[in-house]
Design a protein around this motif. Structure first.
Motif, short mmCIF file in Angstrom:
data_model
loop_
_atom_site.label_atom_id
_atom_site.label_comp_id
_atom_site.label_asym_id
_atom_site.label_seq_id
_atom_site.Cartn_x
_atom_site.Cartn_y
_atom_site.Cartn_z
N ASN A 238 0.85 -1.18 0.00
CA ASN A 238 0.00 0.00 0.00
C ASN A 238 0.89 1.24 0.00
O ASN A 238 1.47 1.59 1.02
CB ASN A 238 -0.90 -0.03 1.23
N ILE A 239 0.98 1.92 -1.14
CA ILE A 239 1.92 3.03 -1.28
C ILE A 239 1.51 4.29 -0.53
O ILE A 239 2.28 5.24 -0.45
CB ILE A 239 2.19 3.37 -2.76
N ILE A 240 0.32 4.33 0.06
CA ILE A 240 -0.05 5.52 0.85
C ILE A 240 0.30 5.34 2.32
O ILE A 240 0.02 6.20 3.13
CB ILE A 240 -1.54 5.89 0.67
N LEU A 241 0.94 4.20 2.66
CA LEU A 241 1.39 3.97 4.03
C LEU A 241 2.91 3.84 4.09
O LEU A 241 3.46 2.88 4.61
CB LEU A 241 0.72 2.71 4.61
N ARG A 242 3.58 4.79 3.51
CA ARG A 242 5.05 4.90 3.49
C ARG A 242 5.73 3.57 3.20
O ARG A 242 5.68 3.08 2.09
CB ARG A 242 5.55 5.55 4.77
N THR B 224 3.13 4.64 8.43
CA THR B 224 2.24 5.77 8.73
C THR B 224 1.79 6.36 7.40
O THR B 224 2.35 6.04 6.35
CB THR B 224 2.98 6.84 9.55
N ALA B 225 0.82 7.23 7.44
CA ALA B 225 0.34 7.86 6.21
C ALA B 225 1.45 8.67 5.56
O ALA B 225 2.20 9.37 6.23
CB ALA B 225 -0.86 8.75 6.51
N GLY B 226 1.57 8.53 4.26
CA GLY B 226 2.58 9.26 3.51
C GLY B 226 2.86 8.54 2.20
O GLY B 226 2.76 7.32 2.13
N LEU B 227 3.22 9.29 1.19
CA LEU B 227 3.42 8.71 -0.14
C LEU B 227 4.86 8.33 -0.44
O LEU B 227 5.12 7.67 -1.43
CB LEU B 227 2.92 9.68 -1.22
N SER B 228 5.80 8.71 0.40
CA SER B 228 7.20 8.37 0.14
C SER B 228 7.69 7.39 1.21
O SER B 228 7.17 7.34 2.32
CB SER B 228 8.06 9.63 0.13
N LEU B 229 8.71 6.64 0.82
CA LEU B 229 9.34 5.73 1.78
C LEU B 229 10.07 6.52 2.85
O LEU B 229 10.48 7.66 2.62
CB LEU B 229 10.34 4.82 1.06
N SER B 230 10.25 5.91 4.01
CA SER B 230 11.09 6.53 5.04
C SER B 230 12.50 6.66 4.46
O SER B 230 12.88 5.91 3.54
CB SER B 230 11.11 5.68 6.31
N PRO B 231 13.30 7.58 4.97
CA PRO B 231 14.67 7.74 4.43
C PRO B 231 15.47 6.43 4.52
O PRO B 231 16.25 6.12 3.62
CB PRO B 231 15.28 8.83 5.32
N GLU B 232 15.26 5.66 5.58
CA GLU B 232 16.00 4.41 5.75
C GLU B 232 15.61 3.37 4.68
O GLU B 232 16.47 2.70 4.12
CB GLU B 232 15.75 3.83 7.15
N MET B 233 14.31 3.26 4.41
CA MET B 233 13.86 2.30 3.39
C MET B 233 14.31 2.75 2.01
O MET B 233 14.71 1.94 1.19
CB MET B 233 12.34 2.13 3.43
N ALA B 234 14.23 4.05 1.74
CA ALA B 234 14.68 4.57 0.44
C ALA B 234 16.16 4.27 0.24
O ALA B 234 16.58 3.88 -0.85
CB ALA B 234 14.40 6.07 0.34
#
Length: 177
Positions: free
Chosen positions: A21-25, A135-145
């Protein structure tokens, strides 16, 4: 090619399926990993990259008949954030028995349906990573990115095991993609 509801569906021998689900980071990590592979590598016509998002039984139409299925996903387990998981064969269904999220229920149902209808996919591997943030958000966390390049390398290693050797796209064509 197969005909479904008066439409031709192209099924490749190898399918890379990004789910989440890309809207949950970080929950969308599997989809983002599939996009990363698509941006950086060229694949032969034997490979189909598929954004499965949170689809469930609808995926049946797109993966029935594939011989090798690589599922990319965010996986909530007991490991610390950033841990990489790999499941193969019987361990795939055992993993999905825990039903971590709605899209995992969907893929579990699809794989079970293929098995009981004697159309099981011969080679299924799930490659996933423990999320940092859901959490809600369209981008990955910096760590996952930051983990995407290494994770993509692991996915390519799986494909190479199946005889698929993607060509890396030149940096210039990546920027325009």
């Amino acid at each position: 090619m197969r005909m479904i509801n008066d439409r031709l569906i192209d099924v490749a021998p190898v399918t890379v399926l990004g789910i989440g689900n890309i809207i949950l980071r970080d929950e969308g990590f599997g989809v983002r990993a599939m996009e990363y592979l698509d941006e950086r590598f060229r694949f032969s016509c034997d490979v189909r990259l598929l954004d499965g998002g949170t689809l469930g039984p609808e995926l049946l139409h797109f993966i029935t008949g594939t011989e090798h299925l690589l599922i990319l996903d965010a996986i909530s387990g007991d490991a610390p954030p950033g841990a990489v998981y790999r499941f193969e064969d019987d361990a795939v269904m055992a993993h999905f028995q825990e039903k971590m999220s709605s899209h995992e229920i969907g893929i579990q149902d699809v794989l079970a349906w293929l098995t009981v209808t004697e159309r099981a996919i011969p080679n299924v591997v799930v490659l996933g990573m423990q999320p940092y943030e859901v959490t809600a958000g369209l981008s990955l966390s910096p760590e996952m990115a930051a983990a995407l390049p290494h994770f993509a390398h692991r996915a390519v290693e799986e494909l190479v095991r199946w005889g698929i050797v993607p060509a890396e796209r030149p940096k210039q064509s990546r920027q325009s993609a």
